[in-house]
Design an enzyme around this catalytic site. Structure first.
Site, PDB file in Angstrom:
ATOM      1  N   ALA A   1      42.987  47.136  55.742  1.00  0.00           N
ATOM      2  CA  ALA A   1      44.347  46.627  55.829  1.00  0.00           C
ATOM      3  C   ALA A   1      45.270  47.843  55.707  1.00  0.00           C
ATOM      4  O   ALA A   1      44.869  48.869  55.137  1.00  0.00           O
ATOM      5  CB  ALA A   1      44.594  45.636  54.715  1.00  0.00           C
TER       6      ALA A   1
ATOM      7  N   GLY B   1      39.497  45.633  54.823  1.00  0.00           N
ATOM      8  CA  GLY B   1      39.739  44.564  55.789  1.00  0.00           C
ATOM      9  C   GLY B   1      38.962  44.755  57.093  1.00  0.00           C
ATOM     10  O   GLY B   1      38.649  43.781  57.779  1.00  0.00           O
TER      11      GLY B   1
ATOM     12  N   GLU C   1      35.573  43.524  56.393  1.00  0.00           N
ATOM     13  CA  GLU C   1      35.669  42.066  56.302  1.00  0.00           C
ATOM     14  C   GLU C   1      35.763  41.432  57.693  1.00  0.00           C
ATOM     15  O   GLU C   1      35.233  40.349  57.939  1.00  0.00           O
ATOM     16  CB  GLU C   1      36.873  41.686  55.436  1.00  0.00           C
ATOM     17  CG  GLU C   1      36.658  42.094  53.985  1.00  0.00           C
ATOM     18  CD  GLU C   1      37.905  41.917  53.136  1.00  0.00           C
ATOM     19  OE1 GLU C   1      38.903  42.619  53.405  1.00  0.00           O
ATOM     20  OE2 GLU C   1      37.892  41.083  52.220  1.00  0.00           O
TER      21      GLU C   1
ATOM     22  N   GLU D   1      38.295  48.623  47.941  1.00  0.00           N
ATOM     23  CA  GLU D   1      39.577  48.125  47.399  1.00  0.00           C
ATOM     24  C   GLU D   1      39.784  48.432  45.920  1.00  0.00           C
ATOM     25  O   GLU D   1      40.913  48.656  45.479  1.00  0.00           O
ATOM     26  CB  GLU D   1      39.699  46.609  47.617  1.00  0.00           C
ATOM     27  CG  GLU D   1      40.075  46.209  49.035  1.00  0.00           C
ATOM     28  CD  GLU D   1      38.879  46.061  49.963  1.00  0.00           C
ATOM     29  OE1 GLU D   1      37.781  46.529  49.607  1.00  0.00           O
ATOM     30  OE2 GLU D   1      39.048  45.472  51.039  1.00  0.00           O
TER      31      GLU D   1
HETATM   32  N1  DAK Z   1      46.050  51.988  56.050  1.00  0.00           N
HETATM   33  C1  DAK Z   1      47.032  52.736  56.581  1.00  0.00           C
HETATM   34  N2  DAK Z   1      46.841  53.934  57.152  1.00  0.00           N
HETATM   35  C2  DAK Z   1      45.589  54.400  57.170  1.00  0.00           C
HETATM   36  C3  DAK Z   1      44.493  53.677  56.635  1.00  0.00           C
HETATM   37  C4  DAK Z   1      44.762  52.399  56.061  1.00  0.00           C
HETATM   38  N3  DAK Z   1      43.804  51.611  55.557  1.00  0.00           N
HETATM   39  N4  DAK Z   1      43.377  54.407  56.799  1.00  0.00           N
HETATM   40  C5  DAK Z   1      43.749  55.545  57.421  1.00  0.00           C
HETATM   41  N5  DAK Z   1      45.075  55.532  57.650  1.00  0.00           N
HETATM   42  C6  DAK Z   1      45.875  56.575  58.295  1.00  0.00           C
HETATM   43  C7  DAK Z   1      46.058  57.778  57.379  1.00  0.00           C
HETATM   44  O1  DAK Z   1      47.134  57.541  56.496  1.00  0.00           O
HETATM   45  C8  DAK Z   1      46.384  58.864  58.391  1.00  0.00           C
HETATM   46  O2  DAK Z   1      47.717  58.729  58.812  1.00  0.00           O
HETATM   47  P1  DAK Z   1      48.677  60.040  58.992  1.00  0.00           P
HETATM   48  O3  DAK Z   1      48.677  60.685  57.660  1.00  0.00           O
HETATM   49  O4  DAK Z   1      47.980  60.859  60.042  1.00  0.00           O
HETATM   50  O5  DAK Z   1      49.991  59.460  59.415  1.00  0.00           O
HETATM   51  C9  DAK Z   1      45.494  58.512  59.562  1.00  0.00           C
HETATM   52  O6  DAK Z   1      45.159  57.122  59.407  1.00  0.00           O
HETATM   53  C10 DAK Z   1      44.209  59.306  59.589  1.00  0.00           C
HETATM   54  O7  DAK Z   1      43.580  59.168  58.346  1.00  0.00           O
HETATM   55  P2  DAK Z   1      43.099  60.432  57.465  1.00  0.00           P
HETATM   56  O8  DAK Z   1      43.922  61.636  57.755  1.00  0.00           O
HETATM   57  O9  DAK Z   1      43.012  59.956  56.059  1.00  0.00           O
HETATM   58  O10 DAK Z   1      41.636  60.652  58.076  1.00  0.00           O
HETATM   59  P3  DAK Z   1      40.359  61.255  57.324  1.00  0.00           P
HETATM   60  O11 DAK Z   1      39.337  61.469  58.366  1.00  0.00           O
HETATM   61  O12 DAK Z   1      40.745  62.411  56.450  1.00  0.00           O
HETATM   62  O13 DAK Z   1      39.878  60.088  56.357  1.00  0.00           O
HETATM   63  C11 DAK Z   1      39.327  57.773  55.769  1.00  0.00           C
HETATM   64  C12 DAK Z   1      39.402  58.881  56.893  1.00  0.00           C
HETATM   65  C13 DAK Z   1      38.967  56.455  56.445  1.00  0.00           C
HETATM   66  C14 DAK Z   1      38.214  58.181  54.789  1.00  0.00           C
HETATM   67  C15 DAK Z   1      40.686  57.740  55.036  1.00  0.00           C
HETATM   68  O14 DAK Z   1      41.720  57.589  56.010  1.00  0.00           O
HETATM   69  C16 DAK Z   1      40.779  56.595  54.079  1.00  0.00           C
HETATM   70  O15 DAK Z   1      40.223  56.649  52.989  1.00  0.00           O
HETATM   71  N6  DAK Z   1      41.507  55.519  54.472  1.00  0.00           N
HETATM   72  C17 DAK Z   1      41.708  54.376  53.636  1.00  0.00           C
HETATM   73  C18 DAK Z   1      40.471  53.538  53.635  1.00  0.00           C
HETATM   74  C19 DAK Z   1      40.594  52.334  52.722  1.00  0.00           C
HETATM   75  O16 DAK Z   1      40.790  52.478  51.499  1.00  0.00           O
HETATM   76  N7  DAK Z   1      40.501  51.157  53.297  1.00  0.00           N
HETATM   77  C20 DAK Z   1      40.596  49.938  52.590  1.00  0.00           C
HETATM   78  C21 DAK Z   1      42.026  49.542  52.656  1.00  0.00           C
HETATM   79  S1  DAK Z   1      42.364  48.276  51.477  1.00  0.00           S
HETATM   80  C22 DAK Z   1      44.454  41.615  49.826  1.00  0.00           C
HETATM   81  C23 DAK Z   1      44.457  41.585  51.200  1.00  0.00           C
HETATM   82  C24 DAK Z   1      43.751  42.509  51.879  1.00  0.00           C
HETATM   83  C25 DAK Z   1      43.053  43.488  51.229  1.00  0.00           C
HETATM   84  C26 DAK Z   1      43.037  43.515  49.852  1.00  0.00           C
HETATM   85  C27 DAK Z   1      43.715  42.576  49.156  1.00  0.00           C
HETATM   86  N8  DAK Z   1      45.212  40.684  49.122  1.00  0.00           N
HETATM   87  C28 DAK Z   1      46.429  40.262  49.716  1.00  0.00           C
HETATM   88  C29 DAK Z   1      44.892  40.347  47.790  1.00  0.00           C
HETATM   89  C30 DAK Z   1      42.402  44.497  51.967  1.00  0.00           C
HETATM   90  C31 DAK Z   1      42.477  45.759  51.515  1.00  0.00           C
HETATM   91  C32 DAK Z   1      42.052  46.876  52.279  1.00  0.00           C
HETATM   92  O17 DAK Z   1      41.579  46.789  53.385  1.00  0.00           O
END
Ligand code: DAK
Length: 258
Positions: free
Chosen positions: A64, A109, A112, A132
């Protein structure tokens, strides 16, 4: 649509999440467009299978959109989770099989989303996980439930409590993905599987999907009863007549979905 592409080749629809600058992260617009694409698939009579993938080399869907979620109030978080859950439910209820082609990061997400598909294939470069808890939340699009049902509660707890990412080979070992392919072979493999499914009796495939999905929440006896009813129902279709006639006549069946 800005962030979602819907293409159709023969009877296979491919939905691509196309926001590579943010590693295809799901913001509200993307979720809305994904819902639109799924509605379009439902309206298109001759679609027999759907492949879901991410644009670019790096990600299926990296989760997400964290930037968008960061400032949510509790009630905004609830409506965001509801929007996500609705989409996962629509995906699961599609009358045709869905295949996730996980070409890179499938996190939060994104993982998921893959979990709501019927079949998951991954590229050797894929990394999957539900990180998360590292962000101070829990999975919000059904991950706690679907991952536990797929890989078992204990493994799901390990992955969700640690937030660890696993590679495709490990995901296969856990039963989270079915096969691991070289990156340049992933889509071709998914298309082959989709085309094989498309060549089978469409009502039979739809009933099989429905019975397996709904049966998972029932007792064995209730699930078996549902199977018997669906089996009998199919004897009212043209496809059953054609399928069995073709077997007897030693020729391939020409199913129409009637
Ligand atoms: N959201 C927004 N932007 C994201 C992103 C994300 N999930 N993942 C990557 N990006 C963006 C980065 O910010 C970056 O943008 P710029 O800085 O270039 O503008 C670009 O994509 C490239 O990412 P990186 O520079 O970080 O690339 P790397 O190769 O260094 O790293 C990575 C790749 C996938 C390891 C890293 O980007 C990362 O850790 N991303 C976050 C992954 C993550 O934590 N995903 C889970 C998200 S939480 C809920 C509803 C839904 C959810 C939970 C609760 N409720 C309402 C209760 C769901 C939650 C999630 O999905």
């Amino acid at each position: 649509m800005e962030y979602v592409r819907l293409e159709k080749e023969g009877s296979i629809a491919t939905i691509t999440i196309d926001r590579p600058k943010a590693l295809n992260a799901l913001n509200l617009t993307t979720l809305k467009e994904l819902k639109q694409a799924l509605a379009q698939v439902v309206k298109t009579a001759d679609v027999r299978a759907v492949i879901l993938t991410g644009a670019g080399e790096k990600a299926f869907v990296a989760g997400a959109d964290i930037g968008e979620m960061a400032g949510y109030s509790t009630s905004q978080a609830l409506s965001f989770a509801q929007a996500g859950h609705r989409i996962m439910t629509i995906l699961e209820a599609l009358p045709v099989p869905t295949i996730a082609a996980v070409n890179g990061f499938a996190l939060g997400g994104g993982c998921e989303l893959a979990l709501a598909c019927d079949l998951i294939y991954a590229s050797e470069k894929a990394k999957l996980g539900l990180p998360e808890v590292s962000l101070g939340v829990i999975p919000g699009f059904g991950g706690t439930q679907r991952l536990a049902r797929l890989v078992g509660r204990s493994r799901a707890k390990e992955l969700i409590f640690t937030g660890d990412l696993i590679d495709a080979a490990r995901a296969r070992e856990y039963g989270l993905v079915l096969e691991v392919l070289p990156p340049d072979k992933l889509m071709a493999h998914c298309r082959d599987v989709a085309n094989k499914i498309a060549s089978r009796g469409p009502s039979a495939v739809a009933q099989a999907k429905r019975v397996i999905e709904h049966g998972a929440d029932l007792t064995l006896a209730a699930g078996n009863e549902m199977e018997r009813q669906a089996f009998a129902l199919l004897f009212g279709t043209q496809d059953q007549k054609e399928g069995m006639k073709a077997f007897v006549e030693k020729r391939p069946a020409a199913f129409t979905g009637q």
